[in-house]
Scaffold this motif. Structure first.
Motif, PDB file in Angstrom:
ATOM      1  N   PHE A 108     -49.686  71.923  36.849  1.00  0.00           N
ATOM      2  CA  PHE A 108     -50.496  72.914  37.562  1.00  0.00           C
ATOM      3  C   PHE A 108     -50.614  72.573  39.044  1.00  0.00           C
ATOM      4  CE2 PHE A 108     -54.878  74.544  38.671  1.00  0.00           C
ATOM      5  CZ  PHE A 108     -54.486  75.862  38.779  1.00  0.00           C
ATOM      6  N   ALA A 109     -50.673  71.266  39.377  1.00  0.00           N
ATOM      7  CA  ALA A 109     -50.851  70.861  40.776  1.00  0.00           C
ATOM      8  C   ALA A 109     -49.655  71.259  41.626  1.00  0.00           C
ATOM      9  CB  ALA A 109     -51.081  69.359  40.864  1.00  0.00           C
ATOM     10  N   THR A 110     -48.449  71.035  41.110  1.00  0.00           N
ATOM     11  CA  THR A 110     -47.242  71.372  41.872  1.00  0.00           C
ATOM     12  C   THR A 110     -46.701  72.748  41.515  1.00  0.00           C
ATOM     13  OG1 THR A 110     -45.816  70.303  40.216  1.00  0.00           O
ATOM     14  CG2 THR A 110     -46.585  68.946  42.054  1.00  0.00           C
ATOM     15  N   GLU A 111     -47.289  73.388  40.504  1.00  0.00           N
ATOM     16  CA  GLU A 111     -46.865  74.715  40.041  1.00  0.00           C
ATOM     17  C   GLU A 111     -45.382  74.742  39.696  1.00  0.00           C
ATOM     18  OE1 GLU A 111     -48.419  77.129  43.360  1.00  0.00           O
ATOM     19  OE2 GLU A 111     -49.842  77.921  41.909  1.00  0.00           O
ATOM     20  N   LYS A 112     -44.959  73.736  38.920  1.00  0.00           N
ATOM     21  CA  LYS A 112     -43.564  73.671  38.500  1.00  0.00           C
ATOM     22  C   LYS A 112     -43.474  73.431  37.001  1.00  0.00           C
ATOM     23  CE  LYS A 112     -41.053  72.237  42.651  1.00  0.00           C
ATOM     24  NZ  LYS A 112     -40.143  71.245  43.244  1.00  0.00           N
ATOM     25  N   GLU A 282     -58.238  75.927  46.601  1.00  0.00           N
ATOM     26  CA  GLU A 282     -57.265  75.387  45.656  1.00  0.00           C
ATOM     27  C   GLU A 282     -55.841  75.629  46.137  1.00  0.00           C
ATOM     28  OE1 GLU A 282     -55.975  77.322  41.749  1.00  0.00           O
ATOM     29  OE2 GLU A 282     -57.531  75.923  41.122  1.00  0.00           O
ATOM     30  N   ALA A 283     -55.580  76.837  46.633  1.00  0.00           N
ATOM     31  CA  ALA A 283     -54.234  77.159  47.125  1.00  0.00           C
ATOM     32  C   ALA A 283     -53.860  76.262  48.298  1.00  0.00           C
ATOM     33  CB  ALA A 283     -54.169  78.625  47.528  1.00  0.00           C
ATOM     34  N   ARG A 284     -54.819  76.021  49.181  1.00  0.00           N
ATOM     35  CA  ARG A 284     -54.546  75.132  50.316  1.00  0.00           C
ATOM     36  C   ARG A 284     -54.305  73.702  49.850  1.00  0.00           C
ATOM     37  NH1 ARG A 284     -58.942  77.148  54.921  1.00  0.00           N
ATOM     38  NH2 ARG A 284     -57.902  79.135  55.419  1.00  0.00           N
ATOM     39  N   ALA A 285     -55.098  73.249  48.880  1.00  0.00           N
ATOM     40  CA  ALA A 285     -54.937  71.885  48.378  1.00  0.00           C
ATOM     41  C   ALA A 285     -53.577  71.708  47.713  1.00  0.00           C
ATOM     42  CB  ALA A 285     -56.060  71.546  47.396  1.00  0.00           C
ATOM     43  N   LYS A 286     -53.159  72.708  46.924  1.00  0.00           N
ATOM     44  CA  LYS A 286     -51.859  72.613  46.276  1.00  0.00           C
ATOM     45  C   LYS A 286     -50.733  72.634  47.298  1.00  0.00           C
ATOM     46  CE  LYS A 286     -52.534  75.972  43.288  1.00  0.00           C
ATOM     47  NZ  LYS A 286     -52.333  76.902  42.157  1.00  0.00           N
ATOM     48  N   GLY A 287     -50.924  73.395  48.375  1.00  0.00           N
ATOM     49  CA  GLY A 287     -49.919  73.406  49.435  1.00  0.00           C
ATOM     50  C   GLY A 287     -49.791  72.048  50.102  1.00  0.00           C
ATOM     51  N   GLN A 288     -50.932  71.394  50.332  1.00  0.00           N
ATOM     52  CA  GLN A 288     -50.909  70.059  50.939  1.00  0.00           C
ATOM     53  C   GLN A 288     -50.291  69.041  49.986  1.00  0.00           C
ATOM     54  OE1 GLN A 288     -55.039  69.554  51.853  1.00  0.00           O
ATOM     55  NE2 GLN A 288     -54.969  70.842  53.682  1.00  0.00           N
ATOM     56  N   SER A 290     -48.035  69.664  47.651  1.00  0.00           N
ATOM     57  CA  SER A 290     -46.595  69.917  47.629  1.00  0.00           C
ATOM     58  C   SER A 290     -45.916  69.345  48.872  1.00  0.00           C
ATOM     59  CB  SER A 290     -46.333  71.419  47.540  1.00  0.00           C
ATOM     60  OG  SER A 290     -44.950  71.688  47.573  1.00  0.00           O
ATOM     61  N   ALA A 291     -46.570  69.510  50.033  1.00  0.00           N
ATOM     62  CA  ALA A 291     -45.995  68.980  51.274  1.00  0.00           C
ATOM     63  C   ALA A 291     -45.920  67.457  51.238  1.00  0.00           C
ATOM     64  CB  ALA A 291     -46.830  69.439  52.471  1.00  0.00           C
ATOM     65  N   ALA A 292     -46.957  66.830  50.674  1.00  0.00           N
ATOM     66  CA  ALA A 292     -46.964  65.361  50.589  1.00  0.00           C
ATOM     67  C   ALA A 292     -45.858  64.870  49.669  1.00  0.00           C
ATOM     68  CB  ALA A 292     -48.318  64.885  50.088  1.00  0.00           C
ATOM     69  N   ILE A 293     -45.647  65.561  48.559  1.00  0.00           N
ATOM     70  CA  ILE A 293     -44.591  65.166  47.623  1.00  0.00           C
ATOM     71  C   ILE A 293     -43.221  65.329  48.265  1.00  0.00           C
ATOM     72  CG2 ILE A 293     -43.461  65.795  45.452  1.00  0.00           C
ATOM     73  CD1 ILE A 293     -46.221  66.404  44.322  1.00  0.00           C
ATOM     74  N   LYS A 294     -43.040  66.407  49.020  1.00  0.00           N
ATOM     75  CA  LYS A 294     -41.755  66.620  49.699  1.00  0.00           C
ATOM     76  C   LYS A 294     -41.486  65.520  50.714  1.00  0.00           C
ATOM     77  CE  LYS A 294     -41.560  71.642  49.161  1.00  0.00           C
ATOM     78  NZ  LYS A 294     -41.668  72.940  49.823  1.00  0.00           N
ATOM     79  N   ALA A 404     -40.031  52.374  42.198  1.00  0.00           N
ATOM     80  CA  ALA A 404     -41.451  52.472  42.566  1.00  0.00           C
ATOM     81  C   ALA A 404     -41.750  53.812  43.236  1.00  0.00           C
ATOM     82  CB  ALA A 404     -41.825  51.314  43.505  1.00  0.00           C
ATOM     83  N   LEU A 405     -40.864  54.261  44.113  1.00  0.00           N
ATOM     84  CA  LEU A 405     -41.087  55.539  44.799  1.00  0.00           C
ATOM     85  C   LEU A 405     -41.078  56.700  43.819  1.00  0.00           C
ATOM     86  CD1 LEU A 405     -41.508  57.073  47.435  1.00  0.00           C
ATOM     87  CD2 LEU A 405     -39.025  57.185  47.685  1.00  0.00           C
ATOM     88  N   ALA A 406     -40.156  56.672  42.866  1.00  0.00           N
ATOM     89  CA  ALA A 406     -40.092  57.751  41.869  1.00  0.00           C
ATOM     90  C   ALA A 406     -41.371  57.792  41.055  1.00  0.00           C
ATOM     91  CB  ALA A 406     -38.875  57.560  40.964  1.00  0.00           C
ATOM     92  N   GLN A 407     -41.920  56.617  40.741  1.00  0.00           N
ATOM     93  CA  GLN A 407     -43.172  56.567  39.981  1.00  0.00           C
ATOM     94  C   GLN A 407     -44.312  57.157  40.790  1.00  0.00           C
ATOM     95  OE1 GLN A 407     -43.479  55.605  36.827  1.00  0.00           O
ATOM     96  NE2 GLN A 407     -41.327  55.050  36.612  1.00  0.00           N
ATOM     97  N   ILE A 408     -44.342  56.857  42.094  1.00  0.00           N
ATOM     98  CA  ILE A 408     -45.401  57.415  42.957  1.00  0.00           C
ATOM     99  C   ILE A 408     -45.290  58.933  43.023  1.00  0.00           C
ATOM    100  CG2 ILE A 408     -46.253  57.547  45.331  1.00  0.00           C
ATOM    101  CD1 ILE A 408     -45.357  54.622  45.650  1.00  0.00           C
ATOM    102  N   ILE A 409     -44.067  59.451  43.175  1.00  0.00           N
ATOM    103  CA  ILE A 409     -43.860  60.892  43.240  1.00  0.00           C
ATOM    104  C   ILE A 409     -44.287  61.559  41.947  1.00  0.00           C
ATOM    105  CG2 ILE A 409     -42.077  62.677  43.349  1.00  0.00           C
ATOM    106  CD1 ILE A 409     -40.543  60.833  45.269  1.00  0.00           C
TER     107      ILE A 409
END
Length: 410
Positions: A108-112, A282-288, A290-294, A404-409
């Protein structure tokens, strides 16, 4: 329930006896009817009762017999989800209503939606059609443009939520002040006139059917799927206040107080506007998020330079001499045990142990420490950190999803 017939692409078969082994194991499953394994085209055709069995259990049985099933994974960006129940609805739709899907997990957080499926049995178009039939959407774009399309979809959602929220504020605020002032006696006798109720109705209607329209649409899709989500609750609560007040307004205009004297238009409007504020945040938080994950994904190296055997030349009668060469390969092809060469200024592509060389490595992306960390043989190296000075040879210990990076993502 009618039986289903599914063909599974099998890997790992070496002879006709392998096909017989798979057939024998599959027939042990409860709910399996006719089973045929064709060694020539490497496919297992299974007829089974879906009320007793699913494709995941069939695949697990094949794997437990020592063979594999060729599957693929795809990420689908979902739109229109409003709560955790929407996630469950999409997952249930993909897992139970689309043949050929092994498993589907929705974040739900990343909507994927991450879908594991059997190629040849189901296509992306089938998945999209099922999701859209359930009342949700899927971002469509060319593979290279998917990130831009996702970003555009998120920005459009934020703009839509912002516009509807401010429309709600524009009408709800004066409606709330008028209603509360009248109830508390701050206004004169004129506030008790029937036309004031019609004014409140005029202020509440845009909020109810413009700002709150998303909740009615979401409720329709949820109820059609025989479930209930947050949209149902919001639509039910606000509609109860709005549609109760409407006949009261008409009755008071006609001079009757049989239905009561009080209307609740402000309740319906404020409920919708406050919840719309929550959806906007919520929409703004999910956008942030998603940007952090990218940004995290952007830290990963795309290629790696590894040592691979080049040729074997004649040596003594008992021994050969293996020549090694440096080969640049995609990061996905690096295997555990490979020796990775990292030159100064390059990113370390995988997690591993330094086997040769000394250098200083910038690990600030992981630890936040601005000072480079000295590395020598035997020290641990983390993927996506930057080699600052000397050349390092690193034996890969974790690759792909294990880093480690993959686990964080994740």
């Amino acid at each position: 329930m009618a039986e289903k017939k599914v063909s599974f692409p099998i890997t790992g078969m070496h002879c006709a006896n392998c096909s017989a082994t798979i057939e024998r194991n599959l027939k042990k499953l409860e709910g399996v009817g006719e089973t045929t394994v064709n060694y020539a085209n490497e496919k297992a055709t299974v007829v089974y009762d879906p009320s007793l069995l699913n494709e995941q259990k069939i695949i697990e049985k094949i794997q437990s017999a020592g063979y594999g099933v060729a599957t693929a994974k795809i990420d689908l960006p979902i739109t229109g989800m409003t709560c955790a129940n929407c996630v469950a609805t999409v997952e249930r739709t993909l897992n139970t209503k689309v043949p050929g899907i092994v498993s589907a997990n929705v974040n739900f957080a990343t909507e994927k939606a991450t879908v594991e499926y059997i190629p040849g049995l189901v296509t992306r178009a089938d998945m999209v059609a099922a999701i859209e039939k359930a009342g949700y959407g899927v971002v469509e774009a060319e593979p290279g443009e998917m990130e831009d399309a996702e970003q555009a979809a998120r920005e459009a959602e934020i703009q839509d939520q912002t516009r509807k929220f401010w429309v709600g504020v524009l009408f709800s605020l004066p409606l709330f002040l008028l209603s509360m002032s009248r109830d508390l006696g701050f206004l004169g006798a004129w506030a008790e006139q029937p036309w004031v109720n019609w004014l409140m109705l005029a202020l509440a209607t845009p909020v109810q059917f413009y700002t709150g329209w998303d909740y009615y649409v979401g409720s329709y899709h949820a109820l059609r799927n025989k479930t209930a989500n947050m949209d149902v609750l919001v639509a039910m609560g606000s509609s109860a206040a709005f549609f109760y007040s409407l006949p009261v307004t008409i009755a008071l205009t006609l001079g009757s107080d049989a239905l009561g004297m009080h209307v609740y238009y402000e309740t319906a409007a404020v409920i919708i506007t406050l919840i719309k504020l929550g959806k906007l945040l919520e929409a703004r938080a999910k956008g942030q998020t998603s940007a952090a994950i990218k940004k995290l994904m952007g830290l990963r190296a795309k290629t790696a330079r590894v040592l691979r055997p080049a040729a074997q030349t004649a040596g003594t009668p008992q021994f050969g001499v293996i020549e090694w060469e440096e080969v640049d390969i995609p990061i996905e092809q690096v295997q555990v045990g490979d020796i990775v060469i990292v030159r100064p200024g390059e990113k370390i592509p995988v997690d591993g142990i330094v086997t040769e060389g000394r250098s200083a490595v910038d690990e600030s992306m992981l630890t936040g420490e601005s000072l480079p960390v000295d590395k020598k043989p035997g020290d641990e190296a983390i993927g996506a950190t930057i080699n600052k000075q000397g050349l390092l040879k690193i034996e890969a210990t974790k690759v792909g999803a294990q880093t480690a990076l993959a686990q964080i993502i994740r």
